[in-house]
Each structure stands twice: as C-alpha cells, then as structure tokens.
Write a protein that holds these residues in place. Structure first.
Motif, PDB file in Angstrom:
ATOM      1  N   ALA A 121       0.831  -1.211   0.000  1.00  0.00           N
ATOM      2  CA  ALA A 121       0.000   0.000   0.000  1.00  0.00           C
ATOM      3  C   ALA A 121       0.859   1.252   0.000  1.00  0.00           C
ATOM      4  O   ALA A 121       0.525   2.255  -0.670  1.00  0.00           O
ATOM      5  N   MET A 122       1.962   1.248   0.737  1.00  0.00           N
ATOM      6  CA  MET A 122       2.841   2.411   0.806  1.00  0.00           C
ATOM      7  C   MET A 122       3.418   2.743  -0.563  1.00  0.00           C
ATOM      8  O   MET A 122       3.441   3.906  -0.988  1.00  0.00           O
ATOM      9  N   ALA A 123       3.884   1.742  -1.278  1.00  0.00           N
ATOM     10  CA  ALA A 123       4.469   1.981  -2.594  1.00  0.00           C
ATOM     11  C   ALA A 123       3.443   2.548  -3.565  1.00  0.00           C
ATOM     12  O   ALA A 123       3.737   3.477  -4.331  1.00  0.00           O
ATOM     13  N   ARG A 124       2.229   2.026  -3.537  1.00  0.00           N
ATOM     14  CA  ARG A 124       1.180   2.535  -4.429  1.00  0.00           C
ATOM     15  C   ARG A 124       0.823   3.979  -4.090  1.00  0.00           C
ATOM     16  O   ARG A 124       0.634   4.811  -4.978  1.00  0.00           O
ATOM     17  N   ARG A 125       0.742   4.278  -2.809  1.00  0.00           N
ATOM     18  CA  ARG A 125       0.379   5.639  -2.397  1.00  0.00           C
ATOM     19  C   ARG A 125       1.467   6.627  -2.793  1.00  0.00           C
ATOM     20  O   ARG A 125       1.172   7.727  -3.271  1.00  0.00           O
ATOM     21  N   MET A 126       2.716   6.261  -2.599  1.00  0.00           N
ATOM     22  CA  MET A 126       3.804   7.153  -3.002  1.00  0.00           C
ATOM     23  C   MET A 126       3.745   7.443  -4.499  1.00  0.00           C
ATOM     24  O   MET A 126       3.894   8.591  -4.933  1.00  0.00           O
ATOM     25  N   ALA A 127       3.529   6.397  -5.282  1.00  0.00           N
ATOM     26  CA  ALA A 127       3.489   6.580  -6.730  1.00  0.00           C
ATOM     27  C   ALA A 127       2.375   7.530  -7.139  1.00  0.00           C
ATOM     28  O   ALA A 127       2.514   8.288  -8.108  1.00  0.00           O
ATOM     29  N   CYS A 128       1.253   7.518  -6.411  1.00  0.00           N
ATOM     30  CA  CYS A 128       0.138   8.409  -6.726  1.00  0.00           C
ATOM     31  C   CYS A 128       0.525   9.875  -6.632  1.00  0.00           C
ATOM     32  O   CYS A 128      -0.039  10.717  -7.336  1.00  0.00           O
ATOM     33  N   PHE A 129       1.478  10.202  -5.776  1.00  0.00           N
ATOM     34  CA  PHE A 129       1.876  11.596  -5.594  1.00  0.00           C
ATOM     35  C   PHE A 129       3.069  11.987  -6.462  1.00  0.00           C
ATOM     36  O   PHE A 129       3.596  13.085  -6.321  1.00  0.00           O
ATOM     37  N   GLY A 130       3.496  11.097  -7.333  1.00  0.00           N
ATOM     38  CA  GLY A 130       4.592  11.442  -8.225  1.00  0.00           C
ATOM     39  C   GLY A 130       5.962  11.100  -7.691  1.00  0.00           C
ATOM     40  O   GLY A 130       6.972  11.471  -8.293  1.00  0.00           O
ATOM     41  N   ILE A 131       6.034  10.403  -6.580  1.00  0.00           N
ATOM     42  CA  ILE A 131       7.328  10.008  -6.019  1.00  0.00           C
ATOM     43  C   ILE A 131       7.911   8.900  -6.886  1.00  0.00           C
ATOM     44  O   ILE A 131       7.263   7.880  -7.128  1.00  0.00           O
ATOM     45  N   ASN A 132       9.135   9.094  -7.358  1.00  0.00           N
ATOM     46  CA  ASN A 132       9.768   8.054  -8.165  1.00  0.00           C
ATOM     47  C   ASN A 132      11.113   7.612  -7.599  1.00  0.00           C
ATOM     48  O   ASN A 132      11.893   6.952  -8.285  1.00  0.00           O
ATOM     49  N   ALA A 133      11.392   7.966  -6.332  1.00  0.00           N
ATOM     50  CA  ALA A 133      12.620   7.499  -5.680  1.00  0.00           C
ATOM     51  C   ALA A 133      12.436   7.578  -4.171  1.00  0.00           C
ATOM     52  O   ALA A 133      11.772   8.494  -3.661  1.00  0.00           O
ATOM     53  N   VAL A 134      13.037   6.639  -3.451  1.00  0.00           N
ATOM     54  CA  VAL A 134      13.006   6.617  -1.992  1.00  0.00           C
ATOM     55  C   VAL A 134      14.428   6.381  -1.489  1.00  0.00           C
ATOM     56  O   VAL A 134      15.111   5.455  -1.947  1.00  0.00           O
ATOM     57  N   ARG A 135      14.845   7.210  -0.562  1.00  0.00           N
ATOM     58  CA  ARG A 135      16.154   7.053   0.082  1.00  0.00           C
ATOM     59  C   ARG A 135      15.964   6.219   1.341  1.00  0.00           C
ATOM     60  O   ARG A 135      15.228   6.611   2.250  1.00  0.00           O
ATOM     61  N   LEU A 136      16.622   5.079   1.390  1.00  0.00           N
ATOM     62  CA  LEU A 136      16.508   4.150   2.515  1.00  0.00           C
ATOM     63  C   LEU A 136      17.534   4.561   3.566  1.00  0.00           C
ATOM     64  O   LEU A 136      18.727   4.267   3.444  1.00  0.00           O
ATOM     65  N   HIS A 137      17.054   5.219   4.624  1.00  0.00           N
ATOM     66  CA  HIS A 137      17.906   5.992   5.525  1.00  0.00           C
ATOM     67  C   HIS A 137      17.764   5.472   6.965  1.00  0.00           C
ATOM     68  O   HIS A 137      16.693   5.031   7.365  1.00  0.00           O
ATOM     69  N   HIS A 138      18.844   5.548   7.725  1.00  0.00           N
ATOM     70  CA  HIS A 138      18.838   5.139   9.137  1.00  0.00           C
ATOM     71  C   HIS A 138      18.424   3.681   9.312  1.00  0.00           C
ATOM     72  O   HIS A 138      17.883   3.317  10.362  1.00  0.00           O
ATOM     73  N   MET A 139      18.694   2.847   8.327  1.00  0.00           N
ATOM     74  CA  MET A 139      18.376   1.433   8.486  1.00  0.00           C
ATOM     75  C   MET A 139      19.264   0.772   9.538  1.00  0.00           C
ATOM     76  O   MET A 139      18.866  -0.184  10.198  1.00  0.00           O
ATOM     77  N   ASP A 140      20.500   1.292   9.658  1.00  0.00           N
ATOM     78  CA  ASP A 140      21.495   0.615  10.490  1.00  0.00           C
ATOM     79  C   ASP A 140      21.517   1.096  11.930  1.00  0.00           C
ATOM     80  O   ASP A 140      22.393   0.693  12.692  1.00  0.00           O
ATOM     81  N   LEU A 141      20.570   1.956  12.318  1.00  0.00           N
ATOM     82  CA  LEU A 141      20.543   2.421  13.702  1.00  0.00           C
ATOM     83  C   LEU A 141      20.359   1.230  14.645  1.00  0.00           C
ATOM     84  O   LEU A 141      21.123   1.044  15.581  1.00  0.00           O
ATOM     85  N   ARG A 142      19.323   0.461  14.389  1.00  0.00           N
ATOM     86  CA  ARG A 142      19.134  -0.790  15.126  1.00  0.00           C
ATOM     87  C   ARG A 142      18.189  -1.747  14.411  1.00  0.00           C
ATOM     88  O   ARG A 142      18.273  -2.953  14.564  1.00  0.00           O
ATOM     89  N   GLU A 143      17.274  -1.201  13.573  1.00  0.00           N
ATOM     90  CA  GLU A 143      16.200  -2.029  13.024  1.00  0.00           C
ATOM     91  C   GLU A 143      16.725  -3.184  12.178  1.00  0.00           C
ATOM     92  O   GLU A 143      16.224  -4.307  12.267  1.00  0.00           O
ATOM     93  N   ILE A 144      17.717  -2.934  11.323  1.00  0.00           N
ATOM     94  CA  ILE A 144      18.140  -3.990  10.410  1.00  0.00           C
ATOM     95  C   ILE A 144      18.838  -5.134  11.142  1.00  0.00           C
ATOM     96  O   ILE A 144      18.932  -6.245  10.639  1.00  0.00           O
ATOM     97  N   TRP A 145      19.309  -4.865  12.364  1.00  0.00           N
ATOM     98  CA  TRP A 145      19.960  -5.920  13.159  1.00  0.00           C
ATOM     99  C   TRP A 145      18.930  -6.780  13.895  1.00  0.00           C
ATOM    100  O   TRP A 145      19.252  -7.883  14.342  1.00  0.00           O
ATOM    101  N   GLY A 146      17.701  -6.240  14.026  1.00  0.00           N
ATOM    102  CA  GLY A 146      16.598  -7.004  14.583  1.00  0.00           C
ATOM    103  C   GLY A 146      16.916  -7.683  15.887  1.00  0.00           C
ATOM    104  O   GLY A 146      17.386  -7.059  16.846  1.00  0.00           O
ATOM    105  N   LYS A 147      16.707  -8.967  15.929  1.00  0.00           N
ATOM    106  CA  LYS A 147      16.896  -9.731  17.165  1.00  0.00           C
ATOM    107  C   LYS A 147      18.362  -9.833  17.556  1.00  0.00           C
ATOM    108  O   LYS A 147      18.685 -10.223  18.688  1.00  0.00           O
ATOM    109  N   ASN A 148      19.279  -9.506  16.661  1.00  0.00           N
ATOM    110  CA  ASN A 148      20.712  -9.564  16.979  1.00  0.00           C
ATOM    111  C   ASN A 148      21.188  -8.356  17.784  1.00  0.00           C
ATOM    112  O   ASN A 148      22.281  -8.394  18.340  1.00  0.00           O
ATOM    113  N   PHE A 149      20.417  -7.283  17.772  1.00  0.00           N
ATOM    114  CA  PHE A 149      20.821  -6.058  18.472  1.00  0.00           C
ATOM    115  C   PHE A 149      20.931  -6.341  19.978  1.00  0.00           C
ATOM    116  O   PHE A 149      20.115  -7.094  20.513  1.00  0.00           O
TER     117      PHE A 149
END
Length: 792
Positions: free
Chosen positions: A99-127
């Motif tokens: 749903a997020m991708a479809r909604r973004m496209a509706c507003f003309g968004i054609n790029a997303v910067r994947l930011h702050h992934m490494d704060l803790r979320e991407i490590w998940g249960k390993n953090f």
C-alpha cells in the motif's frame, strides 16, 4: 484516517475558488476562502488516484549511470523526485509495504532514500550486536524494494548512517565517542572493516522477489557510503578534541606522525617549520584564582540581559556559576574576569579546575577581544577535572577579558583559575618524529598552535579523508562491482574535492530546522522559527546555499530537504526547490521524510509528510516542474563560478582564517567554494574545481568569474530576480511581502504575500489572489493531460 488542521493554514494553499480553463491558458479569479471565519478546524486528507500515466517498473530502461552532470539510463536523462524512509519505516509488513508503494506513486514520487536502516532495526533480534543482519528484517526490506520497483520507484541505498558500535562487539568508551562514530570511522581500521562487511552483506544479497543482488539491481538508482560524516566536520565540531578517547586517538596519532615524517623527515626540520616558541612562565594575571578569600573578587563579572537568568558567587572555596535561563543568544549569560593585558606574540598558559552538575556539559573558555579570539571548548563532568591550555596573543590589547561562555542551564564550579605569561608553543620537550609521539592539533582558534601547525594538520585531515572515501568507493565499486552511481557524503560535511572525485555529489538543507536550546532532540524544549523563505531573497536562505555548492560536471542531488512543521509557511518550500532544481538542472530531490515509521500516521511531527496535506498536495506539481521538465534549465545563461583548487584552500589554511575555509564559520567558505548566493535563481551556477579536471560537457564553454567580479556578486544586495529563461520570478522588494512565481507553459505557481496585488502570467493571465488569514498562500495549477489541470 482523517486529520484536523487549522483553517488559516490549509486555505493559504487553496484560497482561490474559481479556475477557468480555456484554449489560451487559464484564468484565476480571487475570492474569499470557502469556509466561514468561525470554522476553526476541519478534516482534510491528501489522497487521490494516479495523476500521471502508470509508471513502468523502475529499471525498465537499464541501469542508472552518471554521465557528465546527469543521471541517465538507456532511454536518456533521468531525474528523481523522492522522499526518505527512516528507521522502522524501512521494514513494514508486506501488506503495508504494498500500500505504501502505491500511495507514493500516486503523488509522483519516483525514488526513496533508505535511511537510518542501520541504527538498530536492520539488526533485529541480533541487536545490540551490529555485525549480522537479521534475516527477517532483510526479507521485509526485500519485499518493500520489490514493491517500489513494481510501482516505478527507484531506491537510494544508504550504507553507514547511524550505527554506533557497542561494547558487545569490542568497542569501548561508548558514551565518550561521537554520535554514530562520526569522524573516527574515517580512519579507525576496525570500524572501516565493519563498514565494508555491512556493505558486502547488504549489497551482494540477492533479493528473492526481484532475483537480483543490489549491486546488480537496475532499480537501485544510487548508493551513499556514509551520511553527514567526515573527519573534517568532526574536527570543526570539536569531536576530535572532546569525543575521541585515547584508544581511538592512538591510530589517528600514528597516521599524523607518519604524514609529518614523510613531509619533514626529521624533528629538527619540523621545529624549524613550526617555529618553536619557549618563554618562561612568570607573571600571574588572575588575582585570588583559588578563592581563598571566600568572596567574589570585583574583577569577576556576570553578563546577562532581561531574557536570561543566572548568578555568580563563591561557594565552598570555588567559583559557582548557576544558569537558570539562557537568553536570546546562546552565550547569555556568561562570566568573565577583566581587565587583563594581552601582548601580541606572547604565549599565555591558562589552567583551571572545573566540574558541572551533570556529565557531558560543554563550555567555552575565551580570551577576548582580540583579532582572532583565543578560545578552547571543554566538556565538563560531575567530578573535578584539570585543564591546561597555552595560547598565543594575536594582537596587543590592554582591556581584554578571560571567561566562560556557551553554557546551558545548570550549575558549574571553577577553581584554581590561572592565567600566566609564558609557555611553550610547538613540540614539547618529549615529542619527536623519531619517537612518533607528536601531539594531535586541537580545534583551537589562534591559540596553542601556530598557523603553520594548524595548516599542516588540516592538510593531513584532507588527505586522510580523501583516502577514506577512495578506499570505500573502490571497495564498493570495484571489489563488490556495484553498478549504481556512488557518492560519499554531503558537500557541507567535508572536502568538496574528495566528493568531486566520486560518481555524483549530494547535499542537505533545511529552512528553519528545529532548534533545541536545552539539548539535542529534547522533545520538551524546542522551537521552529515561523519565517517564510519567500522574504529572504539575497540572504543565506536554504535554496541559495544549495545552488552555490553544486560541483559543475557532476550529477547533483539534495537527499534531504524540508521546511519543518509547524512553520505556518511550510507549503512554499517544495515548489520553490522543485523550480530551482529544474532551472539549475539538478538530478534528484529527496524530501525528508516520508516517515520514521511504516504506520501511516497523521500525527504532527517536524519532518514526516505522509500525513501532511500542506506538503503532499504540491507533490504532483513538483514532479511536473522537475521530473517532467516543465521548468527549462538555465544552461544558456552566463555561468557564475568561483574557480577553485585544493592549493587555494591550503594556502588559506596558512592564514589565521584557516578554520573557516571548509565547513567553517561566517562567509569564508562561501568566498572559497560557493557561487553568489543571490544569483542562483537567475543564472546557471555552481563550483568549478580545477584540480579534478572533470569533463563538463555542455557547461565547459561557460566562463568562470574572476575573483574581483565574483566578490562583487557575493556582496551584492538584491531584492528581486528573474531567471534567464523568464519562468522564475522572485520579488522581495516590499519588505515582509515577498512572492515567488513559476510561470511555465504547463505549470503555474504563486507562493507568498498577495498584499492586494494583481499578477500577470503568460499568456496574459491575471492572477488576483483572494484573502487569507496571514495574507499569504501557495497555489498552483499543473496540466495533467491536454485540457485537464490539477489545481490546489
């Protein structure tokens, strides 16, 4: 999900109620707002169907490449109107991601910067371990990227952003290191190896939904190595002085001594170059600095005003400075001892003991006024700590003063305060190149290190930083064999020359970024200035600075931009930057941010736009202005450039103003590296860096300004400007009543203060704005298809 907004905020954007569309263009007639004045709140949510033809999957026309100053694919030049996703926002469940991708496209968004992934979320249960990516989190990210690709949305993958290694992975002194390990990760070998490991683990991973590894994924538009991170920046923000424990300073010292030995060969030659000064320590200039008399000496002064509150006393045999409230300026209140006499060229040894009511509170020791303020920044703890500095007088002054300033509310104690004539400048008796123990140069302005010492240290840091970016770039590009274009960090954080060697260059800017007078990101003590950018023509406004920093010949992106909530004029920001980016032929704009969570929230926040209608209603027009190319680029205009080389900068470092040359203070940086700020909406502008010999293509024949003409334009004060294409008009002639107009064939924008005026747009259209509560509005009309226009 609905959200309530104040009427006088939403209808600044939609105060005109009549739009007639005809063959000759469109006519806008003024009227009052549609709702009665007594209506304070109403629900409004920005939603809708796709305003443009359904996009092809991202990467359908091949990989994004950097060619000259453009991003291209097999179909030609490509531009990006994007947003940032932060932290947990990068890891939604599959239904939400779709749903997020479809909604973004509706507003003309054609790029997303994947930011702050490494704060803790991407490590998940390993953090808190931060060495192994959590497979469950990676699967969520993979699905999200696959949905972006399906909806024509490219991704900008950020590598290191906010990871800070912890004790569990063998990194000591967690609290005493800089946030996110900034600066020290440019040279500390273990941190660099872990950056490479993360890059390999993430980028060589095969997305099971797209069947491609990210190094070979055409939907990956670009890769950023290290967000807002530079050892140059860390030096200027005092982190190398105060946030670099010995275990992390040691490898830097080794590199510094190696650099000095390569240049000077022997300690004798080094001492000659650094002009060793050694004057016996004699006369004490502070009376009763140990406060043995238990009374406040009359030469101690507390400086405050009506807006600040503080007290100064002697308590328990030491000087007690208590601040209850800071004033309008961050240095209020402050304390000082005066008068004292300072002699030019004389070294002075300053020592004292100090503590604070909380660990980590900072203060600045200053001796002033002098041509170059003698100062040092210190970080206080709850336990007493001794400090010693040797500073050289930069001029003669009979009524100077020594004091402590730039302190936050709280209690501070000082004791054994001493200021004596004499001291040693240069190497100490125990230091030598042969022993490899020459000290690191502190970030002190005109004090314990001579100009040539500081110049050498800055040259060393420039070389060190350049080596780091080249090492990481070649690892990702050549060893991992990543196909997308790669950048290092943002131009305002380090050396433009180091960034100019990479595939593209990037920048960040905010208009009225939130301020936190009580401490960083204190949610209970903050403010956002309620100033409209449209009144700031000819000043250091956010867009003018961005326009001057671009490096000619490289693709240019602005991966973070916003006018943060709750500024009442925030709706002006995105159409203005979209128009400027189109005129200046930039390549990507990423609004910060879509969200810091994957929950579609309408809650008020500084940055997130996913639930902010004042931002989203303008996205379709911004896409058309920039990505569709409604605004013509200005390359047919004269090029306003400062020709610069790294040698120019290094010569500057040998003067007393060296520390202002890169990422510095005042106007020195702009004098060296920026185009005339007030001209960026008028002529094609940027910076030409001769040393890099960048192939400029279509801009190569455009002239650089000579130094004299350049400085004339820097100092010029203007209150109105019009682009060389005639499509952009910025008028601030009437104080406090500025307006910005975009007048293209397919998109029209008015932003600013109508002030009872009528405006004429092509072809002969009369714009008569109606009334609004602030006498301000941002309105637009953009053609979606022939005879079909979107107006808001």
């Amino acid at each position: 999900m609905n959200c309530l907004f104040l009427k006088n905020r939403i209808f600044h954007s939609i105060a005109l109620s009549v739009l007639l569309i005809g063959m000759c263009g469109f006519l806008m007639l003024g009227s009052n707002t549609l709702f009665a004045a007594e209506t304070d709140l109403f629900p409004f949510k920005a939603e809708g169907q796709m305003f443009r033809p359904a996009p092809e999957p991202a990467g359908s026309h091949g990989f994004i490449r950097a060619e000259g100053d453009q991003f291209v694919n097999d179909d030609g030049p490509v531009r990006f109107w994007g947003v940032n996703l932060c932290m947990s926002g990068n890891f939604p469940d599959k239904e939400t991601a779709t749903a997020m991708a479809r909604r973004m496209a509706c507003f003309g968004i054609n790029a997303v910067r994947l930011h702050h992934m490494d704060l803790r979320e991407i490590w998940g249960k390993n953090f808190p371990r931060q060495t192994e990516i959590d497979p469950e989190k990676l699967d969520r990210l993979d699905w999200l990227i696959s949905q972006f690709k399906l909806n024509g949305i490219y991704v900008n993958i950020n590598l290191h952003v906010s990871k800070k290694m912890q004790e569990v992975d063998g990194f000591s002194d967690y609290k005493d290191r800089p946030n996110h390990d900034k600066g020290i990760d440019n040279y500390e070998p273990r941190l660099i190896q872990l950056q490479k490991k993360y890059a390999k683990d993430l980028l060589t991973h095969v997305n099971p939904y797209t069947k491609n590894a990210y190094i070979n994924e055409p939907a990956v538009a670009m890769i950023e190595i290290n967000n807002e991170n530079s050892i140059i920046s860390s030096y200027f923000t005092w982190n190398l002085d105060n946030k670099c424990p010995e275990v992390y300073a040691a490898p830097l010292r080794v590199r510094w001594n190696q650099w000095l030995k390569e240049k000077y060969k022997t300690t004798e030659e080094l001492n000659k170059a650094w002009k060793l000064i050694n004057v016996p320590i004699t006369v004490e200039l502070i009376e009763d600095g140990s406060f043995e008399k238990k009374t406040l000496h009359p030469k101690w002064h507390l400086e405050k005003n009506d807006q600040s509150a503080g007290s100064l006393s002697v308590a328990e045999g030491s000087l007690l400075f208590e601040i209850m409230k800071n004033g309008k300026y961050e240095w209020q209140p402050q304390i000082y001892y005066a008068p004292i006499t300072i002699k030019k060229g004389m070294p002075y040894t300053i020592s004292f003991r100090a503590r604070a009511d909380e660990d980590g509170k900072s203060a600045e020791l200053s001796v002033y006024p002098t041509k170059g303020i003698m100062k040092a920044k210190i970080v206080l703890q709850k336990e007493w700590k001794e400090y010693t500095f040797t500073m050289a007088g930069s001029d003669d002054i009979e009524k100077a003063r020594i004091g402590f300033t730039l302190l936050k509310p709280g209690k501070y104690w000082f004791d054994n305060i001493s200021l004596k004539t004499g001291g040693r400048l240069g190497l100490s008796e125990k230091e030598s190149l042969e022993n490899g123990n020459v000290h690191l140069i502190k970030r002190i302005n005109n004090n314990d290190n001579s100009a040539i010492m500081r110049a050498d240290y800055m040259k060393f840091l420039l070389d060190l930083e350049d080596g780091y970016w080249q090492e990481m770039y070649h690892y990702v590009k050549n060893e991992l064999k990543a196909r997308p274009p790669i950048t290092g960090t943002q131009l305002d954080y380090g050396s433009a020359f180091a960034q100019g060697k990479l595939d593209y260059v990037d920048n960040h800017s905010y208009w009225n970024h939130p301020s936190f007078p009580g401490g960083a990101w204190d949610g209970n003590n903050w403010f956002v200035k309620n100033k409209p950018l449209v009144n700031e023509l000819g000043t250091s406004g956010s867009l003018a600075v961005l326009g001057g920093d671009r490096i000619i010949g490289r693709p240019y992106t602005v991966s973070e931009y916003n006018h943060p909530y709750p500024n009442l004029y925030a709706a002006e920001g995105f159409p203005m930057i979209a128009a400027l980016a189109g005129f200046q032929n930039w390549n990507g704009i990423f609004i910060f941010a879509w969200g810091h969570t994957f929950i579609n929230s309408n809650a008020a926040g500084f940055f997130d736009v996913q639930g902010n209608p004042f931002a989203l209603v303008h996205f379709p027009a911004c896409y058309n202005l920039f990505v569709r190319g409604d605004v013509k680029n200005g390359k047919n205009a004269a090029l306003a450039l400062k020709t610069a080389s790294i040698r120019d900068l290094r010569k500057e470092f040998e003067t007393d103003a060296f520390c202002k040359a890169i990422n510095g203070e005042g106007d020195a940086k702009n004098n060296l590296l920026s185009s005339p700020r007030s001209k960026v909406f008028e002529i094609y502008s940027g910076v030409r860096l001769n040393d890099l010999k960048i192939k400029e293509g279509s801009t190569a024949e455009l002239p650089s300004l000579d130094q004299e003409k350049y400085m004339e334009l820097v100092r010029e004060k203007i209150d109105h400007t019009k682009s060389s294409t005639g499509e952009l008009i910025w008028n601030a002639q009437k104080e406090g009543k500025g307006c910005f107009i975009v007048d293209t064939e397919k998109t029209k924008v008015f932003s600013g203060f109508p002030d009872g005026r009528t405006f004429t747009l092509n072809p002969g259209i009369k714009l008569i704005p109606g009334k609004s509560h602030l006498d301000w509005m941002t309105i637009k009309a953009t053609e979606l298809q022939e005879f079909r226009w979107l107006f808001c």
